[in-house]
Design an enzyme around this catalytic site. Structure first.
Site, PDB file in Angstrom:
ATOM      1  CB  ALA A 124      19.123   1.050 -19.533  1.00  0.00           C
ATOM      2  N   PRO A 154      26.879   8.107 -15.251  1.00  0.00           N
ATOM      3  CG  PRO A 154      29.046   8.071 -14.396  1.00  0.00           C
ATOM      4  CD  PRO A 154      28.278   8.024 -15.687  1.00  0.00           C
ATOM      5  CD  GLN A 164      15.460   7.233 -13.509  1.00  0.00           C
ATOM      6  OE1 GLN A 164      15.100   8.392 -13.589  1.00  0.00           O
ATOM      7  NE2 GLN A 164      14.787   6.274 -14.070  1.00  0.00           N
ATOM      8  CD  GLU A 179      10.396   0.788 -12.287  1.00  0.00           C
ATOM      9  OE1 GLU A 179       9.491   1.334 -11.656  1.00  0.00           O
ATOM     10  OE2 GLU A 179      10.485   0.834 -13.534  1.00  0.00           O
TER      11      GLU A 179
END
Lengths: 735, 338
Positions: free
Chosen positions: A505, A626, A632, A699
């Protein structure tokens, strides 16, 4: 026009995915397609004495059986097999290369047939004779053979001495078993050989990595190999390194001069990389005032016999807690298994789990609230490099997370909270990961009709890369999002790193911003060249692209429409290709942080555990979307529930084989295991980390979740389970 | 995987005729287990005789006051059938605690009885397994046996029967209607499944040329005091570590009749007449429940990883009996144990 960045934009590829229009690596059909099915090793170590393919070759529709004896030529040097994420030390595995068996499930032959069913039937008729060699697959029995490897975390002070004289000590070992990624999409490659030109549709998190790898393995020129992966049904790290099926597909395509598809079965995917089983030893010593004085973190992790895979398990304490004395050690144990690989938050999912359980145990020993202990030890500097952070809103994560969870109502004593037959437990943990950026180039083609194509060789592994790229480009170019066409997953596109490490990103979006700026400069030149231009004298940063217009930032009435600027020139399009600026500046640490709060309810008699609530408060810089960001992090939490309670690759060490190589018996959470998950994004403006203030979210969602749950189980039951997964028989002594 | 022929049976007589001509053929109904076994090379039938179209899809009251369930009734339809939900809720709950909605939609009533064990070694053709390959040895006894049996085991096999539905059927004392070349016969549920002994390759007493046509439930459904409790490693879509079917007939708080069966612990649904007899005339309290548990688990033996099942089963039996006695059966909706 409202900004797309920061808005809950629906996935731009959502429709294609739900209608089946989106094609995956195993779905590209070409005339004359040959299907390959893999014959795997049933033993973990030894040699192939004989492979008899005659039974398979007799089956109607079988074209050939490839083995190490009759395959086309492959490179003979290790370097050719070293992809971007190959381990520094060792010899990468070479599929179908020779007669050596290195792990159970290793491909030994590829049966090629006119249809997949025939290939599969014939594969069961290939006879293999082995010469077995003694094998080892158990980390616990082999730990005495562990060897230390060099890691960047250097010791400080004298941790052993400080620990010995600490007022309050906690020392324990924690264990994480082998885990497998189990992405929904099976690994597959479709290789099309056309007169020396090779096109491969591959399931991968890095098309350019696979392209370079194939060039090495098959000694081909880069412009003769094109690798594509437009969509991916989950990767989680398993698709970072080229997997063996891509080599087999290309071998077969070259041998037959026909297009070939090789798709693995679910069971076969348990012979790919995995999260290594790891023993983590923590020794924490505190002063009586509750500040840390000694921190030792040692990890012993599994790797294969032929490569040394290691990630940073032990350094995370340096980022979270002040301790004048610290020591870190990473050891490896070589087993007869495939090389371990990255799995979501590699090193942190395991290392932070152990660290945060140890901190919880220290809080108990100190009779301190777990959040309070973390605040007491809070570090405003990266202890290892002794530098400040570009931003670190972890205190705010603790505060907002605790408030949303209702942490202040927690009774400190274990087994003190009940609800009917359930013991209720509340636990918490911290999470940390890196905010990285990698060199990336983006091409933008703006056409006179106000449409733009935005392209880079990224992969969207399901995280929403298509969508955030479209959002950022739309904002930067002042166009509606429907006018943006994102192209990725093609090795011929501008250079882009692997989709991993949470860096896509920030890398891609900052590269889009730079390229859009160049496009804006070209447009401005055209606008200034117009007669009586209202933008005369303006520089590229004096104007913005808004609502299809080039607008002066000082005076919004001074504007030229993009369309008229384009018409004034002779070109019908503007094409620009620019890279992001990757910071060389080492003066600040770049990290994302989180605080996780979990509630479990444990049946007191039966030990059945339910994770009834999780709050994950994340500080990760600017949140681009968002909606996809929430998904995620929520996915990370669900995986954390699995890590805490369910996931374990079960080996029978006598056979050196995985016994639960399917998703009925390798448990991941199902809907019934997932209750209330609340995701909070803590505000964290950060102009230093990169121009757009993006830190990445891939992560962080999983980091610390298993620890929060394990700590909650302790709080509920008074039983400290230090080896994952926490099953009911570990919580209760039944017999 | 090996190639196979496919044919469709038009009626029961046709099905029997077809299987008689080909001893290595198999019937297929929902295929929710057999297809997996074929893919894993555990089964390699020469022919699949499709019986899913047989007219055995009704659920009807019998003149004796019970219910006759056609062998082809899908598990889902059975679980939600008003006769079953109303009169035999124990059966309904047991079915709904098994597998997933999609699997239950496909799986047939008869097929549920015939599903094979989930023992890891049975599915892995690279390892010895007496059930798969008689005489090759049992890998589970000294292996990864967390999911294996603690009761009725033999040196040849410690596999469990994985069904939930069958545990309830055992408790309800259903009968199995079968038809073969020699005609029809009725097998008591307790006699349908076998213990492994020296022939673990045989799960049931159904002859290879016979077909299940129906399951009959006797009149007594214990719809007031029952519970099916399934303990597993995740809260849905997992096989039982231990499951308990309990059904009581009460007079106040005195037990007039009791049925108790365990799943996940043996090669068949596990019952003990002594355990049920021990409850008769007793008050519904922990003392009586503990005694019944002791009887039911008499002779239980762990093999290492599954030692915990003995203690877990004991507690699960007591809890399930308590749920049944209180009239608060275990619900599948929120998975909270009541």
């Amino acid at each position: 026009m409202a900004s797309y960045i920061g808005s809950a934009t629906p996935r731009v590829d959502g429709r294609a995915k739900v209608t089946g229009e989106a094609k995956y690596a195993g779905e590209f059909n070409v005339p004359g397609l040959v299907h390959g099915y893999v014959v795997e090793s049933t033993i973990p170590k030894g040699r192939i004495v004989r492979i008899d393919p005659s039974g398979a070759l007799e089956v109607d529709g079988v074209i050939d059986v490839l083995t190490h004896r009759n395959r086309p030529q492959m490179a003979d040097k290790d370097d050719a097999y070293k992809d971007e994420v190959a381990t520094e030390k060792g010899s990468p595995y070479r599929p179908l290369y020779d007669d050596i068996v290195l792990f159970s499930g290793q491909p030994l032959a590829l049966v090629l047939a006119e249809d997949w069913e025939t290939a599969r039937v014939a594969a069961s008729l290939v006879k293999v004779e082995y010469q077995k060699a003694p094998h080892v697959t158990d980390l616990h029995t082999e730990r005495a053979n562990a060897f230390a490897i060099d890691k960047p975390e250097k010791p400080r002070g004298d941790a052993e001495k400080a620990f010995a004289s600490a007022a309050v000590r906690h020392e324990a070992e924690y264990f994480i078993p082998t885990e497998h990624h189990n992405p929904m999409e099976l690994f597959a490659s479709t290789a099309i050989w056309d007169d020396g030109q090779l096109t491969v549709y591959d399931k991968t998190q890095g098309v350019q990595n696979v392209q370079q790898y194939l060039c090495g393995v098959f000694k081909m020129k880069p412009d003769a190999v094109r690798v594509m992966s437009p969509y991916m049904g989950g990767g989680f790290g398993s698709g970072l390194r080229p997997q063996y099926q891509v080599v087999l597909a290309v071998l077969a395509a070259r041998a037959l001069k026909r297009p070939v598809r090789v798709m693995l079965s679910r069971a076969q995917m348990y012979a790919l990389g995995h999260r290594p089983a790891t023993i983590e030893r923590l020794a924490l010593g505190a002063k009586s005032d509750g500040t840390l004085d000694a921190m030792t973190h040692e990890a012993i992790a599994v790797t294969s016999q032929f490569e040394e895979f290691a990630r940073n398990d032990t350094g995370w304490g340096n980022l979270l807690y002040r301790s004048p004395n610290a020591k870190f050690e990473h050891k490896l144990v070589k087993l007869d298994v495939p090389t371990s690989c990255d799995m979501r938050a590699p090193g942190a999912a395991t290392g932070v789990y152990a660290l945060e359980c140890a901190m919880d145990e220290l809080a108990v020993a100190l009779k301190t609230d777990p959040v309070q202990l973390r605040l007491q030890c809070y570090s405003d500097r990266d202890q290892g490099a002794d530098i400040p952070y570009t931003s670190k809103q972890l205190r705010e994560c603790y505060r907002e997370g605790a408030a949303a969870f209702g942490w202040d109502k927690r009774k400190a004593e274990p087994r003190s909270m009940r609800e009917g037959s359930d013991l209720v437990g509340w636990g918490m943990a911290s999470g940390v990961w890196e905010a990285l950026q990698m060199a990336t180039t983006v091409r933008i083609v703006l056409t006179a009709n106000g449409h733009a194509e935005v392209a880079t060789a990224a992969s969207d592994i399901g995280t929403g890369t298509y969508t955030i790229m479209a959002q950022v480009a739309a904002d930067m170019l002042g166009l509606p999002i429907d006018n943006i066409n994102v192209k990725l997953g093609d090795s011929t596109l501008p250079q882009c790193p692997l989709e991993g490490g949470s860096w896509i990103a920030s890398s891609v979006c900052n590269a889009i911003a730079n390229t859009a700026r160049a496009v804006r400069g070209d447009l401005l030149k055209l606008a200034i060249g117009m007669k009586d231009s209202p933008l005369a004298g303006a520089g590229v940063d004096d104007v913005a692209l808004i609502d299809g217009k080039i607008v002066s930032r000082r005076d919004a009435t001074r504007a030229v429409s993009i369309a008229s600027a384009m018409q004034s020139g002779t070109a019908d399009r503007i094409t620009r290709e620019e890279a992001n600026k990757v910071a060389e500046d080492k003066s600040h640490a770049r990290n994302v942080h989180s605080a996780i709060f979990a509630e479990v309810k444990v049946d007191e008699q039966l030990g059945v555990i339910r994770v009834t609530r999780v709050v994950n408060a994340v500080a990760a810089g600017r949140i681009l979307n968002p909606k996809t960001a929430h998904s995620q992090v929520m996915g990370g939490v669900v995986w954390g529930i699995g890590m805490a309670l369910h996931e374990e690759t079960l080996f029978d060490h006598r056979f050196g084989r995985v016994m639960n190589a399917n998703i009925a018996e390798y448990h991941v959470p199902v809907n019934a295991d997932v209750h209330d998950i609340k995701v909070i994004f803590v505000d964290e403006p950060d102009e230093m980390v990169n121009p757009l203030g993006i830190k990445g979210l891939g992560e962080i969602g999983i980091v610390g979740v298993a620890a929060a749950i394990a700590n909650a189980v302790y709080h509920a039951t008074g039983k400290r389970v230090r080896d994952l997964p926490i099953t009911l028989d570990k919580v209760i002594q039944f017999n | 995987m090996t190639p196979f022929q496919y044919s469709r049976a038009n009626d029961v007589a046709d099905a029997i005729k077809q299987i008689a001509t080909d001893p290595s053929a198999k019937f297929i109904a929902g295929g929710t287990n057999l297809i997996d076994l074929i893919k894993y090379d555990v089964e390699g039938p020469s022919r699949l005789i499709d019986i899913s179209h047989l007219p055995l899809r009704s659920v009807e009251p019998t003149s004796a006051g019970g219910v006759l369930i056609g062998a082809m009734v899908p598990n889902t339809d059975l679980a939600y059938h008003p006769l079953i939900e109303g009169r035999y809720p124990l059966l309904s709950r047991a079915i709904l605690s098994g597998a997933s909605q999609q699997l239950r939609n496909m799986a047939s009533t008869g097929g549920n009885l015939l599903q094979r064990t989930r023992c890891f070694y049975y599915y892995d053709t690279a390892t010895p397994c007496n059930k798969r390959e008689p005489g090759s040895g049992c890998s589970a006894i000294d292996g990864v046996n967390r999911i294996n049996a603690i009761l009725g085991t033999s040196e040849a096999c410690i596999a469990t029967h994985p069904s939930d539905m069958c545990v309830a059927l055992a408790a309800l004392e259903a009968t199995v209607h079968v038809t073969g070349p020699a005609g029809a016969r009725i097998i008591a549920f307790a006699d349908f499944h076998r213990l492994p002994g020296n022939t673990p390759q045989r799960d049931t007493n159904l002859e290879p040329d016979e077909i299940i046509t129906a399951i009959e439930l006797p009149p007594k459904g214990f719809s007031a005091n029952y519970s099916y409790l399934k303990i597993r490693d995740r809260l849905s879509y997992a096989f039982a570590l231990v499951s308990v079917a309990a059904a009581l007939e009460l007079d106040g708080d005195t037990i007039k009749e009791a049925r108790l069966a365990l799943g996940g612990v043996a090669h068949k649904p596990w019952r003990s007449t002594a355990a049920e007899a021990a409850l008769l005339g007793q008050r519904t309290d922990a003392t009586a429940f503990a005694k019944a548990a002791d009887w039911l688990l008499h002779g239980a033996k762990g093999y290492g990883h599954n030692n915990f099942k003995i203690g877990l089963a004991r507690r699960a039996i007591m809890r399930t009996l308590d749920q049944a006695a209180r009239g608060t059966p275990q619900s599948n909706s929120d998975k909270k144990i009541r």
